[in-house]
Design an enzyme around this catalytic site. Structure first.
Site, PDB file in Angstrom:
ATOM      1  N   ASP A   9       0.867  -1.187   0.000  1.00 56.07           N
ATOM      2  CA  ASP A   9       0.000   0.000   0.000  1.00 56.07           C
ATOM      3  C   ASP A   9       0.901   1.234   0.000  1.00 56.07           C
ATOM      4  O   ASP A   9       1.783   1.359   0.850  1.00 56.07           O
ATOM      5  CB  ASP A   9      -0.891  -0.032   1.244  1.00 56.07           C
ATOM      6  N   ASP A 115      -4.067   2.361  -4.950  1.00 60.61           N
ATOM      7  CA  ASP A 115      -2.683   2.357  -4.431  1.00 60.61           C
ATOM      8  C   ASP A 115      -2.328   1.084  -3.673  1.00 60.61           C
ATOM      9  O   ASP A 115      -1.396   1.088  -2.885  1.00 60.61           O
ATOM     10  CB  ASP A 115      -2.430   3.597  -3.566  1.00 60.61           C
ATOM     11  N   GLU A 116      -3.060  -0.003  -3.908  1.00 54.58           N
ATOM     12  CA  GLU A 116      -2.685  -1.227  -3.190  1.00 54.58           C
ATOM     13  C   GLU A 116      -2.813  -2.462  -4.072  1.00 54.58           C
ATOM     14  O   GLU A 116      -3.638  -2.511  -4.978  1.00 54.58           O
ATOM     15  CB  GLU A 116      -3.493  -1.397  -1.901  1.00 54.58           C
TER      16      GLU A 116
HETATM   17  P1  TTP Z   1      -5.221   4.950   1.346  1.00 52.79           P
HETATM   18  O1  TTP Z   1      -4.187   3.923   0.981  1.00 52.79           O
HETATM   19  O2  TTP Z   1      -6.318   4.548   2.260  1.00 52.79           O
HETATM   20  O3  TTP Z   1      -4.523   6.213   2.005  1.00 52.79           O
HETATM   21  P2  TTP Z   1      -3.137   6.903   1.687  1.00 52.79           P
HETATM   22  O4  TTP Z   1      -2.366   6.158   0.641  1.00 52.79           O
HETATM   23  O5  TTP Z   1      -3.386   8.343   1.340  1.00 52.79           O
HETATM   24  O6  TTP Z   1      -2.385   6.866   3.067  1.00 52.79           O
HETATM   25  P3  TTP Z   1      -1.723   5.606   3.818  1.00 52.79           P
HETATM   26  O7  TTP Z   1      -0.263   5.956   3.941  1.00 52.79           O
HETATM   27  O8  TTP Z   1      -2.407   5.526   5.132  1.00 52.79           O
HETATM   28  O9  TTP Z   1      -1.949   4.412   2.943  1.00 52.79           O
HETATM   29  O10 TTP Z   1      -5.897   5.518   0.032  1.00 52.79           O
HETATM   30  C1  TTP Z   1      -5.185   5.705  -1.188  1.00 52.79           C
HETATM   31  C2  TTP Z   1      -5.635   6.965  -1.885  1.00 52.79           C
HETATM   32  O11 TTP Z   1      -7.032   6.910  -2.128  1.00 52.79           O
HETATM   33  C3  TTP Z   1      -5.410   8.235  -1.095  1.00 52.79           C
HETATM   34  O12 TTP Z   1      -4.107   8.785  -1.289  1.00 52.79           O
HETATM   35  C4  TTP Z   1      -6.499   9.132  -1.574  1.00 52.79           C
HETATM   36  C5  TTP Z   1      -7.621   8.213  -1.970  1.00 52.79           C
HETATM   37  N1  TTP Z   1      -8.667   8.216  -0.916  1.00 52.79           N
HETATM   38  C6  TTP Z   1      -9.742   9.104  -1.053  1.00 52.79           C
HETATM   39  O13 TTP Z   1      -9.830   9.837  -2.038  1.00 52.79           O
HETATM   40  N2  TTP Z   1     -10.693   9.131  -0.070  1.00 52.79           N
HETATM   41  C7  TTP Z   1     -10.623   8.333   1.041  1.00 52.79           C
HETATM   42  O14 TTP Z   1     -11.508   8.390   1.935  1.00 52.79           O
HETATM   43  C8  TTP Z   1      -9.515   7.417   1.173  1.00 52.79           C
HETATM   44  C9  TTP Z   1      -9.388   6.528   2.391  1.00 52.79           C
HETATM   45  C10 TTP Z   1      -8.569   7.405   0.167  1.00 52.79           C
HETATM   46 MG    MG Z   2      -2.112   4.095   0.813  1.00 50.36          MG
END
Ligand code: TTP
Ligand code: MG
Length: 359
Positions: A9, A115-116
């Site tokens: 991720d 992103d995962e």
């Molecule tokens: P995530 O992987 O949940 O968050 P992140 O990558 O920003 O942070 P982390 O380091 O905790 O993984 O989500 C990936 C992307 O998806 C995030 O950058 C933006 C988008 N997203 C939204 O637009 N709305 C949301 O509520 C979430 C959770 C994510």
């Molecule tokens: Mg992320």
């Protein structure tokens, strides 16, 4: 031979891409999301980088609240957050490039969101070798895309997913076969996928807060409380999961949402917004190379922030904006009358997305 599954991720994905591409942002707190309009904005935060998270800002928070937190920080002499709108086309391009990198390290990759990804490292033969692969992969993503990622390694998807979240950002967490139940025991129940706020509240009421509390129960006890979901949770709290890596899913859904400038009761405004979003989604589907969708999902957030999501599955395979609109409209109708809106509340936001996509 036990399976070795990895889950990757990216860290603060949207914000990290912005930080990477705009040197003036380096080291600053960044919030990607709706326009804060000096504290009056009505949208939400997409994501915040880790500097901004120190101010308490996080995904899905109202942008006006994020603005307040940033102003509080400013008053304490800290740098205020930089707010920016997202460039989603760019993020999805970067996402594709990351997936291509992962495919060089594993024969079987499942993209699980923008992103995962899950990927199979069983063929490496040992967790030690799989760990080296993950270190190299992280380096490659850093060198080629200038982004950091967190990875979890485990005997199945469930454990890999939970592990990847344990040491964010830039983490690598390894849970070997046989260590899964011990690894899960001290975690809060919300870490288990499938345990949402309602199930958690129910468990808390019974005096159960941590995974270890549920590990003591028999399967039948959990099933008496929650039925089939109880059975699923029983296996999960013991670290058991036999779901397979599903290749080929490039994205699980394509959708849009709109926050209205004022809360809405007029159906015409809702239908007009739905129409425009349906057209955009049909274009994105085509652009991303998808042939069909099999489900339409509508999200409605009322003025008081109560949020409901409803899905319709379609028997035939469809790809047109018209079909998204007509199915979306059927779902939306129920939010305009007693079925989903007995108190006749005004609507703050609607979202529509299509799922079950095929290429
Ligand atoms: P995530 O992987 O949940 O968050 P992140 O990558 O920003 O942070 P982390 O380091 O905790 O993984 O989500 C990936 C992307 O998806 C995030 O950058 C933006 C988008 N997203 C939204 O637009 N709305 C949301 O509520 C979430 C959770 C994510
Ligand atoms: Mg992320």
């Amino acid at each position: 031979m036990p399976k070795i599954i990895a889950h990757l991720d990216l860290d603060a994905f949207f914000a990290s891409v912005e930080e990477r591409d705009k040197p003036r942002l380096a080291g600053k707190p960044i919030v990607v999301g709706a326009d804060p309009e000096g504290g009056k904005g009505r949208g939400v935060v997409s994501t915040a980088n880790y500097k901004a998270r120190e101010y308490g800002i996080h995904s899905a928070m109202p942008i006006s609240h994020a603005w307040q937190l940033s102003e509080n920080a400013r008053r304490q002499g800290k740098p205020p957050a930089i707010f920016m709108s997202g460039n989603y086309a760019k993020y999805s391009q970067v996402s594709q490039k990351i997936m291509d990198i992962i495919r060089k390290f594993s024969p079987q990759v499942e993209q699980a969101s923008v992103d995962e990804a899950y990927f199979n490292l069983t063929q490496e033969g040992s967790f030690e070798k799989a760990k080296t692969i993950c270190q190299n992969l992280k380096k490659d993503i850093q060198v080629k895309q200038g982004l950091s990622a967190s990875i979890g390694l485990g005997p199945n998807k469930l454990i890999a997913k939970i592990a990847s979240d344990m040491q964010k950002p830039n983490g690598l967490t390894i849970v070997k076969d046989g260590e899964a139940a011990t690894f899960l025991a001290p975690l809060s129940l919300r870490k288990i996928p499938g345990v949402g706020p309602k199930t958690e509240a129910l468990f808390n009421k019974m005096g159960w807060k941590y995974v270890r509390d549920l590990q003591k129960l028999k399967k039948d006890e959990l099933m008496d409380i929650l039925g089939k979901l109880g059975e699923d949770i029983y296996y999960k709290v013991h670290g058991l999961d036999d779901s397979l890596i599903v290749e080929d899913y490039e994205a699980k859904s394509i959708g849009e949402q709109e926050t209205f400038r004022q809360d809405v009761r007029n159906p015409q405004i809702l239908f007009d917004a739905l129409k425009v979003m349906s057209q955009h989604i049909a274009v994105s589907l085509k652009k991303d190379g998808f042939k069909n969708f099999r489900a339409v999902v509508i999200t409605v957030r009322f003025g008081d922030f109560e949020t409901k999501t409803r899905m319709r599955t379609i028997k035939s395979s469809e790809s047109s904006a018209g079909k998204i609109y007509s199915e979306g409209m059927k779902l939306l109708m129920s939010f305009l009358d007693k079925r989903e809106n007995p108190k006749n509340k005004a609507i703050r936001l609607i979202g529509v997305r299509v799922e079950k996509l095929t290429k």
